[in-house]
Scaffold this active site. Structure first.
Site, PDB file in Angstrom:
ATOM      1  N   GLY A 164       0.828  -1.201   0.000  1.00  0.00           N
ATOM      2  CA  GLY A 164       0.000   0.000   0.000  1.00  0.00           C
ATOM      3  C   GLY A 164       0.858   1.244   0.000  1.00  0.00           C
ATOM      4  O   GLY A 164       1.849   1.326   0.723  1.00  0.00           O
ATOM      5  N   GLY A 166      -0.052   5.424  -0.322  1.00  0.00           N
ATOM      6  CA  GLY A 166      -0.925   6.553  -0.605  1.00  0.00           C
ATOM      7  C   GLY A 166      -2.411   6.252  -0.549  1.00  0.00           C
ATOM      8  O   GLY A 166      -3.223   7.101  -0.913  1.00  0.00           O
ATOM      9  N   GLY A 168      -4.109   5.157   2.324  1.00  0.00           N
ATOM     10  CA  GLY A 168      -4.669   5.325   3.655  1.00  0.00           C
ATOM     11  C   GLY A 168      -5.530   6.576   3.758  1.00  0.00           C
ATOM     12  O   GLY A 168      -5.366   7.532   2.987  1.00  0.00           O
ATOM     13  N   CYS A 171      -3.408   9.653   4.346  1.00  0.00           N
ATOM     14  CA  CYS A 171      -2.191   9.726   3.531  1.00  0.00           C
ATOM     15  C   CYS A 171      -2.431  10.550   2.276  1.00  0.00           C
ATOM     16  O   CYS A 171      -3.446  10.393   1.599  1.00  0.00           O
ATOM     17  CB  CYS A 171      -1.739   8.315   3.156  1.00  0.00           C
ATOM     18  N   SER A 228      -7.700   3.499  10.186  1.00  0.00           N
ATOM     19  CA  SER A 228      -8.778   4.458  10.423  1.00  0.00           C
ATOM     20  C   SER A 228     -10.011   3.787  11.013  1.00  0.00           C
ATOM     21  O   SER A 228     -10.763   4.404  11.765  1.00  0.00           O
ATOM     22  CB  SER A 228      -9.155   5.161   9.115  1.00  0.00           C
ATOM     23  N   ARG A 253      -3.797  10.892  13.318  1.00  0.00           N
ATOM     24  CA  ARG A 253      -2.862  11.571  12.425  1.00  0.00           C
ATOM     25  C   ARG A 253      -2.081  10.557  11.596  1.00  0.00           C
ATOM     26  O   ARG A 253      -1.823   9.422  12.025  1.00  0.00           O
ATOM     27  CB  ARG A 253      -1.879  12.419  13.220  1.00  0.00           C
ATOM     28  N   GLY A 254      -1.697  10.970  10.409  1.00  0.00           N
ATOM     29  CA  GLY A 254      -0.858  10.141   9.560  1.00  0.00           C
ATOM     30  C   GLY A 254       0.602  10.338   9.930  1.00  0.00           C
ATOM     31  O   GLY A 254       0.998  11.415  10.391  1.00  0.00           O
ATOM     32  N   MET A 255       1.416   9.299   9.731  1.00  0.00           N
ATOM     33  CA  MET A 255       2.837   9.406  10.051  1.00  0.00           C
ATOM     34  C   MET A 255       3.543  10.395   9.134  1.00  0.00           C
ATOM     35  O   MET A 255       4.641  10.844   9.411  1.00  0.00           O
ATOM     36  CB  MET A 255       3.504   8.027   9.953  1.00  0.00           C
ATOM     37  N   ARG A 268      11.099   8.258   8.225  1.00  0.00           N
ATOM     38  CA  ARG A 268      10.308   7.278   7.485  1.00  0.00           C
ATOM     39  C   ARG A 268      10.103   7.711   6.042  1.00  0.00           C
ATOM     40  O   ARG A 268       9.921   6.884   5.157  1.00  0.00           O
ATOM     41  CB  ARG A 268       8.952   7.120   8.193  1.00  0.00           C
ATOM     42  N   GLY A 341     -25.348   0.429  -3.634  1.00  0.00           N
ATOM     43  CA  GLY A 341     -25.545   1.013  -2.312  1.00  0.00           C
ATOM     44  C   GLY A 341     -27.011   1.296  -2.058  1.00  0.00           C
ATOM     45  O   GLY A 341     -27.879   0.983  -2.876  1.00  0.00           O
TER      46      GLY A 341
END
Length: 350
Positions: A164, A166, A168, A171, A228, A253-255, A268, A341
């Site tokens: 993976g 980008g 998330g 991200c 998430s 929060r994203g890393m 990272r 849906g």
């Protein structure tokens, strides 16, 4: 103690004596541990096994009534000594080798090499070092999104791959750097190559509901990461806050966010030496989702029903169906997704 008395009193005179410590054995079970914690009226209750402390149960758990939730359906993952498996994440630089050495001494079972772009000389050299120094340690490498990236990491000894880039929820790598790949495509092609070498794949990112878990496993992944989806749970780090409109939320929060990079995560993203920090993630809030002990049984049952519908008894069978053509995938147009849906309803509840 008052300021003037600090240097006059020995620590041993202040600490609780070993014989006076109230603890619970790991084999006593939840009900007994809960009762003992309530009866002791202590803030914390150590959980022990023989002479070692395995963890601490806090009174806050009783206040939140977490013990009323369903008992976990599966068995815990244990190592050869019958202890819970421990996994830790480290970087790929020289100082991470010292940290890794200390972790191995504490009984580490698996190490995750944490990098947004796993196909780098840093990670390749780190895997070689680990396999030479700690041959029995399992190495989870990544992140990667192509079979060529997977080939290089598997070639130097990676035991598993995180897939993976980008995808998330927090991200922004694909937006900021124009690097990444659609998660379904990445999981399929990477796992197709990795399966030939007996290397499992972890689908990391893009999981928004139980249907996405089913898709990831059906496309070749052995397991998934649900950042998430679990971020707003009671067990997730952080405290709940109430927004101005009355919604109970937690920070997430994203890393790659600036908040995280200020606290050291820039390594990272290979940007610790740069004067200008380029954020590849965001920080924000997610709604309260209760306990994971409520969410996980729901996800498990939903995935089981998905597997039942497409004719697979387990993950292994799903992968076999995928490889021999018994399981086929189709792309869905925007109209098809809308049709699949809830629609044409004045109001509804889930």
């Amino acid at each position: 103690l008052k300021g003037g008395d600090v240097g006059k009193v020995a620590v041993a005179d202040v600490m609780t004596k070993v014989g006076d410590i109230i603890s619970a054995d790991i084999g006593e079970g939840e009900d007994a541990i809960r009762a003992k914690l309530a009866e002791s009226k202590k803030g914390r209750l150590p959980i022990v096994s023989k002479s070692s402390v395995l963890g601490v149960v806090e009174r806050q758990l009783l206040k939140q009534h977490l013990f009323k939730y369903p008992t976990p359906l599966g068995k815990p993952t244990v190592n050869g000594q019958g202890k819970l498996c421990i996994g830790c994440a480290v970087g790929t630089r020289e100082n991470d080798k010292l940290r890794l050495e200390a972790l191995v001494k504490e009984g580490l079972d698996a190490v995750i090499l944490d990098s947004s772009q796993g196909d780098s000389v840093y990670q390749v050299e780190m895997i070689k070092y680990i396999k030479k120094t700690f041959p029995d340690l399992q190495v989870i490498a990544g992140n990667v999104v192509t079979s060529r990236q997977a080939e290089r990491l598997i070639g130097v000894g990676a035991d598993a791959l995180r897939v993976g880039m980008g995808s998330g929820s927090i991200c922004t790598t694909q937006e900021v750097c124009a690097v990444g790949r659609g998660q379904a495509t990445a999981v399929y092609h990477t796992s197709l190559y990795a399966s030939k070498h007996g290397v499992p794949v972890i689908a990391d990112g893009g999981i928004q509901n139980s249907g996405h878990i089913t898709k990831a496993l059906a496309l070749g992944a052995s397991t998934v990461m649900c950042g998430s989806m679990f971020a707003g749970t009671a067990e997730a780090p952080g405290k709940y806050v109430i927004t101005e409109d009355g919604v109970r939320v937690k920070m997430y929060r994203g890393m790659g966010s600036l908040d995280a990079m200020k606290k050291g995560s820039s390594t990272r993203y290979l940007g610790e030496s740069q004067k200008i920090q380029i954020a590849q993630g965001v920080s924000g809030t997610v709604r309260d989702k209760g306990s994971v002990r409520n969410l996980i049984p729901f996800f498990v049952q939903a995935v089981k029903q998905g597997f039942q519908d497409f004719g697979a008894k387990n993950v292994k069978m799903a992968h076999e169906l995928l490889q021999d053509g018994g399981l086929r995938m189709e792309t869905r147009s925007g109209a098809a997704q809308h049709e699949g849906g809830v629609h044409d309803m004045h109001s509804f509840t889930k």
